[in-house]
Design a protein around this motif. Structure first.
Motif, PDB file in Angstrom:
ATOM      1  N   ALA A  89      43.641  27.317  39.877  1.00 37.70           N
ATOM      2  CA  ALA A  89      43.609  28.370  38.850  1.00 37.70           C
ATOM      3  C   ALA A  89      42.229  28.471  38.225  1.00 37.70           C
ATOM      4  O   ALA A  89      41.776  29.564  37.865  1.00 37.70           O
ATOM      5  N   GLY A  90      41.539  27.334  38.081  1.00 37.80           N
ATOM      6  CA  GLY A  90      40.189  27.370  37.530  1.00 37.80           C
ATOM      7  C   GLY A  90      39.245  28.167  38.399  1.00 37.80           C
ATOM      8  O   GLY A  90      38.442  28.973  37.907  1.00 37.80           O
ATOM      9  N   VAL A  91      39.347  27.978  39.716  1.00 37.40           N
ATOM     10  CA  VAL A  91      38.497  28.721  40.653  1.00 37.40           C
ATOM     11  C   VAL A  91      38.793  30.217  40.576  1.00 37.40           C
ATOM     12  O   VAL A  91      37.884  31.051  40.460  1.00 37.40           O
ATOM     13  N   ILE A  92      40.076  30.570  40.650  1.00 35.99           N
ATOM     14  CA  ILE A  92      40.450  31.990  40.652  1.00 35.99           C
ATOM     15  C   ILE A  92      40.083  32.641  39.327  1.00 35.99           C
ATOM     16  O   ILE A  92      39.595  33.783  39.289  1.00 35.99           O
ATOM     17  N   PHE A  93      40.279  31.941  38.217  1.00 36.95           N
ATOM     18  CA  PHE A  93      39.928  32.497  36.914  1.00 36.95           C
ATOM     19  C   PHE A  93      38.427  32.778  36.840  1.00 36.95           C
ATOM     20  O   PHE A  93      38.002  33.828  36.360  1.00 36.95           O
ATOM     21  N   ALA A  94      37.624  31.828  37.306  1.00 33.03           N
ATOM     22  CA  ALA A  94      36.172  32.006  37.255  1.00 33.03           C
ATOM     23  C   ALA A  94      35.736  33.216  38.066  1.00 33.03           C
ATOM     24  O   ALA A  94      34.878  34.000  37.635  1.00 33.03           O
ATOM     25  N   GLN A 119      44.381  41.091  32.925  1.00 34.63           N
ATOM     26  CA  GLN A 119      44.320  41.878  34.156  1.00 34.63           C
ATOM     27  C   GLN A 119      43.773  41.003  35.301  1.00 34.63           C
ATOM     28  O   GLN A 119      42.871  41.396  36.048  1.00 34.63           O
ATOM     29  N   ALA A 120      44.371  39.813  35.391  1.00 38.37           N
ATOM     30  CA  ALA A 120      43.968  38.823  36.406  1.00 38.37           C
ATOM     31  C   ALA A 120      45.229  38.273  37.058  1.00 38.37           C
ATOM     32  O   ALA A 120      45.651  37.140  36.777  1.00 38.37           O
ATOM     33  N   PRO A 121      45.865  39.060  37.924  1.00 33.34           N
ATOM     34  CA  PRO A 121      47.158  38.630  38.484  1.00 33.34           C
ATOM     35  C   PRO A 121      47.076  37.364  39.325  1.00 33.34           C
ATOM     36  O   PRO A 121      47.969  36.514  39.252  1.00 33.34           O
ATOM     37  N   LEU A 122      46.031  37.230  40.126  1.00 28.35           N
ATOM     38  CA  LEU A 122      45.949  36.062  41.002  1.00 28.35           C
ATOM     39  C   LEU A 122      45.724  34.786  40.197  1.00 28.35           C
ATOM     40  O   LEU A 122      46.322  33.739  40.485  1.00 28.35           O
ATOM     41  N   ALA A 123      44.879  34.844  39.183  1.00 24.04           N
ATOM     42  CA  ALA A 123      44.659  33.672  38.330  1.00 24.04           C
ATOM     43  C   ALA A 123      45.953  33.278  37.621  1.00 24.04           C
ATOM     44  O   ALA A 123      46.262  32.088  37.479  1.00 24.04           O
ATOM     45  N   ALA A 124      46.727  34.261  37.185  1.00 23.23           N
ATOM     46  CA  ALA A 124      47.989  33.969  36.507  1.00 23.23           C
ATOM     47  C   ALA A 124      48.982  33.298  37.448  1.00 23.23           C
ATOM     48  O   ALA A 124      49.680  32.344  37.072  1.00 23.23           O
ATOM     49  N   LEU A 125      49.050  33.775  38.688  1.00 27.27           N
ATOM     50  CA  LEU A 125      49.977  33.188  39.650  1.00 27.27           C
ATOM     51  C   LEU A 125      49.577  31.752  40.005  1.00 27.27           C
ATOM     52  O   LEU A 125      50.431  30.867  40.135  1.00 27.27           O
ATOM     53  N   SER A 173      50.840  47.252  31.542  1.00 28.45           N
ATOM     54  CA  SER A 173      49.770  47.135  30.550  1.00 28.45           C
ATOM     55  C   SER A 173      48.638  48.114  30.829  1.00 28.45           C
ATOM     56  O   SER A 173      48.102  48.738  29.910  1.00 28.45           O
ATOM     57  N   ARG A 174      48.277  48.261  32.097  1.00 26.59           N
ATOM     58  CA  ARG A 174      47.155  49.132  32.450  1.00 26.59           C
ATOM     59  C   ARG A 174      47.529  50.612  32.380  1.00 26.59           C
ATOM     60  O   ARG A 174      46.797  51.419  31.810  1.00 26.59           O
ATOM     61  N   GLN A 175      48.664  50.980  32.957  1.00 26.41           N
ATOM     62  CA  GLN A 175      48.997  52.396  33.101  1.00 26.41           C
ATOM     63  C   GLN A 175      49.694  52.981  31.877  1.00 26.41           C
ATOM     64  O   GLN A 175      49.427  54.126  31.504  1.00 26.41           O
ATOM     65  N   LEU A 176      50.586  52.227  31.259  1.00 25.34           N
ATOM     66  CA  LEU A 176      51.353  52.778  30.141  1.00 25.34           C
ATOM     67  C   LEU A 176      50.677  52.570  28.793  1.00 25.34           C
ATOM     68  O   LEU A 176      50.893  53.358  27.868  1.00 25.34           O
ATOM     69  N   THR A 177      49.889  51.506  28.657  1.00 23.55           N
ATOM     70  CA  THR A 177      49.234  51.264  27.366  1.00 23.55           C
ATOM     71  C   THR A 177      47.724  51.483  27.423  1.00 23.55           C
ATOM     72  O   THR A 177      47.050  51.394  26.394  1.00 23.55           O
ATOM     73  N   GLY A 178      47.174  51.735  28.624  1.00 24.52           N
ATOM     74  CA  GLY A 178      45.750  52.045  28.736  1.00 24.52           C
ATOM     75  C   GLY A 178      44.822  50.880  28.525  1.00 24.52           C
ATOM     76  O   GLY A 178      43.678  51.062  28.092  1.00 24.52           O
ATOM     77  N   CYS A 179      45.270  49.670  28.836  1.00 29.07           N
ATOM     78  CA  CYS A 179      44.436  48.477  28.641  1.00 29.07           C
ATOM     79  C   CYS A 179      43.860  48.025  29.976  1.00 29.07           C
ATOM     80  O   CYS A 179      44.593  47.888  30.959  1.00 29.07           O
ATOM     81  N   GLU A 180      42.562  47.779  29.999  1.00 29.25           N
ATOM     82  CA  GLU A 180      41.881  47.408  31.234  1.00 29.25           C
ATOM     83  C   GLU A 180      41.549  45.931  31.314  1.00 29.25           C
ATOM     84  O   GLU A 180      40.790  45.513  32.166  1.00 29.25           O
ATOM     85  N   GLY A 181      42.083  45.148  30.433  1.00 29.36           N
ATOM     86  CA  GLY A 181      41.782  43.721  30.436  1.00 29.36           C
ATOM     87  C   GLY A 181      41.099  43.320  29.149  1.00 29.36           C
ATOM     88  O   GLY A 181      40.161  43.977  28.690  1.00 29.36           O
TER      89      GLY A 181
END
Length: 606
Positions: free
Chosen positions: A185-190, A383-389, A416-424
């Motif tokens: 997770a540390g690698v993917i988050f970075a 907005q980091a699906p792979l890091a979360a998984l 979060s992205r489409q309905l609330t307009g948040c990009e991360g």
């Protein structure tokens, strides 16, 4: 067999190799070293938290707010915001930037170089906000401390800026790895959140750094998973629609969190009002629900094992989310990932309990939904699906959770992205819209430093020279002549050496064997030829820095300055727009050969 000289193992040679895009062995060495350094920094930070907690918390546990008297735990947030207000906000605005947002900003606009004052501030602020009972995590301070420590290593030995970027990613990965015992997770988050790119040259050193960070932490704290959970399984596929609904709600909560934390209305309030509101609101909720204070990993563990009452889960889902967002909007620099995991776990557990009430025979264990909620909330806000998984897998050690986890995370991220307009959260915190780190051209140019493409064949010369001096200059076959000016106010100019050689040939032909005048001088600013106006750029700079500097239409090229003290500075090379374009313009060799053949045929026909 290749033969090596002593000069191949010098620090100067190491720097020169790092300037290229293919310096993988050198970057891997840096990854190993930076991982050890960051792991040691993370252990020191956790020991500092434990030492502070030993002063007034049960068994020195930084999470033991429940065992404190209600008046004391309600008073702590006011003390914390007072300390932050008095000590942090008396400093310059630039020194008050901390956490992951600061790391991304320094990587984007400052080539991964960190101010020492901010790094020192992060130590005490990270301890105060966690032990002061605010809704705050330790991963934000950990990432800042780790990334800055790794970058500081490169700055101390004056490495090129392209390698500093990789060191920042190494420090980030090692910090996450050492803090949560989650190396993948540390690698993917970075790569996903901080670097915002995936490249082989970055991946391998970051993996090594994350591995070393985890090993250092395990030597001190052991190799136990962050949370112990019972063996559970999803069971019936009937749970999948309910997981979609859970992800949808979590995505909406994530959008609410980002909008509140970025509220311009709250940020416009006076500082004392914002800090006071954070302290009072946190203290008031903590009187009845101390679980909202601190990081909350004990609450996550309890939610995963179905040990929390419904009213506590509701408080964690609503109150902790709002308090964390209000703390960010109020200007208190905190880590948000820990609190988000708590909010997500509580929300998932509530939906699991509701599902068990609706479908007693088919519903999965609420602990499953708590796990899914953790990953969904983290993925949606960042907005980091792979890091979360990857965090979900390593925190729970439950591989069977990945299939429903992917569904929950994707639904939450899309909502979060489409309905609330948040990009991360962290992209929004730096610049709205397309982030500079997401631009493919700038990413490519940031991986290489100017020594990799600069023209090194040059000579420096005065403006007025004799023909004999001109011939002497051309003996070394330079490409460029750098013309020194009479004063520093005048711009440095460069002339192609071929222009001088052509002038000398025409000059000698015009003399027709006659002796030239003894006092004849050549004015290099007057002979025919194009002269480029130059500006300086450091030897450590990346091609992206050179590219941005050359956007000034008055500049024709840059001269690369080597050395730090004024007496030792020298010009190492020249870099032009054409050199940068040749680097990032790819030409298929077969097409280039075919084009050259066609051109030769056309020339012969004429």
């Amino acid at each position: 067999m290749a033969r090596f000289s002593r000069s191949d193992f010098t620090l100067e040679s190491f720097r020169r190799q790092l300037a290229n895009v293919d310096a993988l062995p050198q970057l891997c060495v840096l990854g190993l070293v930076s991982g050890v350094i960051t792991g040691a920094v993370m252990v020191a930070f956790r020991l500092l938290l434990e030492a502070g907690a030993a002063l007034y918390m049960t068994d020195g546990d930084p999470e033991a707010f429940e065992s404190m008297a209600p008046w004391l735990r309600s008073l702590l947030p006011m003390v914390a915001v007072t300390i932050v207000g008095l000590l942090l906000y008396r400093q310059k605005p630039a020194a008050r930037k901390l956490g992951v947002g600061h790391v991304i900003e320094r990587l984007t606009y400052h080539q991964g170089r960190f101010p020492l004052r901010n790094w020192l501030n992060q130590w005490w602020v990270g301890v105060v906000v966690v032990l002061g009972g605010l809704s705050a995590g330790r991963e934000g301070p950990a990432i800042h401390l780790g990334a800055a420590a790794a970058s500081g290593l490169g700055q101390q030995i004056r490495l090129p800026n392209n390698s500093l970027r990789v060191l920042v990613a190494c420090g980030t990965a090692a910090a996450i790895s050492a803090s949560f015992n989650t190396p993948i997770a540390g690698v993917i988050f970075a790569m996903e959140v901080v670097m915002m790119e995936y490249t082989l040259m970055s991946f391998m050193p970051v993996i090594l750094a994350s591995t070393m960070g985890a090993l250092v932490a395990q030597l001190v704290y052991g190799n136990e998973p962050a949370f112990r959970i019972p063996e559970v399984a999803l069971g019936s596929l009937v749970n999948l629609p309910w997981i979609v609904v859970t992800g949808l709600v979590i995505g909406l909560l994530a959008g609410l969190f980002i909008h509140i934390s970025r509220s311009e209305r709250v940020q416009a309030w006076p500082l004392w009002v914002r800090l006071g509101l954070v302290g009072i609101a946190t203290g008031a909720v903590a009187w009845w629900f101390p679980q909202v204070q601190g990081i909350g990993y004990d609450s996550v563990a309890a939610a995963l094992n179905n040990q929390l009452e419904i009213k506590v889960l509701v408080a964690l889902m609503i109150a902790k989310l709002l308090l964390t967002a209000l703390t960010v909007a109020g200007g208190v620099p905190i880590g948000i990932i820990g609190p988000l995991l708590v909010v997500g776990a509580a929300t998932g557990a509530l939906f699991g309990l509701l599902g068990a009430w609706l479908w007693p025979d088919k519903a999965a264990n609420p602990g499953i939904y708590a796990m899914l909620g953790m990953a969904a909330m983290m993925g949606a806000v960042l907005q980091a699906p792979l890091a979360a998984l990857m965090a979900l897998l390593e925190l729970t050690h439950t591989p069977s959770i990945m299939l429903p986890g992917m569904l929950a995370v994707v639904v939450a991220c899309l909502t979060s992205r489409q309905l609330t307009g948040c990009e991360g959260f962290f992209i929004s915190s730096v610049r709205y819209g397309l982030h500079p780190l997401q631009q493919p051209l700038m990413q490519a140019l940031s991986r290489v430093s100017v020594p990799a493409v600069m023209e090194r064949k040059l000579v420096r010369t005065a403006r007025m020279i004799t023909p004999d001096q001109a011939r002497f200059l051309l003996e070394t076959n330079p490409v460029w002549l750098v013309i020194e000016r009479s004063s520093e106010e005048k711009p440095v100019l460069a002339l192609k050496a071929a222009e001088l050689a052509r002038w000398l040939l025409e000059h000698d032909e015009a003399l027709q064997g006659k002796e030239p005048p003894e006092d004849e001088l050549i004015d290099l600013l007057e002979i025919p030829g194009q002269r480029l106006e130059l500006a300086p750029i450091g030897l450590q700079a990346t091609l992206s820095e050179a590219f941005l500097k050359l956007q000034d239409n008055a500049l024709g090229a840059l001269y690369v300055v080597h050395g730090h003290s004024p007496k030792q500075r020298r010009i190492s090379g020249i870099i032009t727009r054409d050199a940068i374009e040749r680097y990032y313009h790819y030409t298929d060799p077969r097409r280039a050969e075919a084009r050259d053949t066609d051109k030769r045929k056309q020339d012969s026909s004429h």
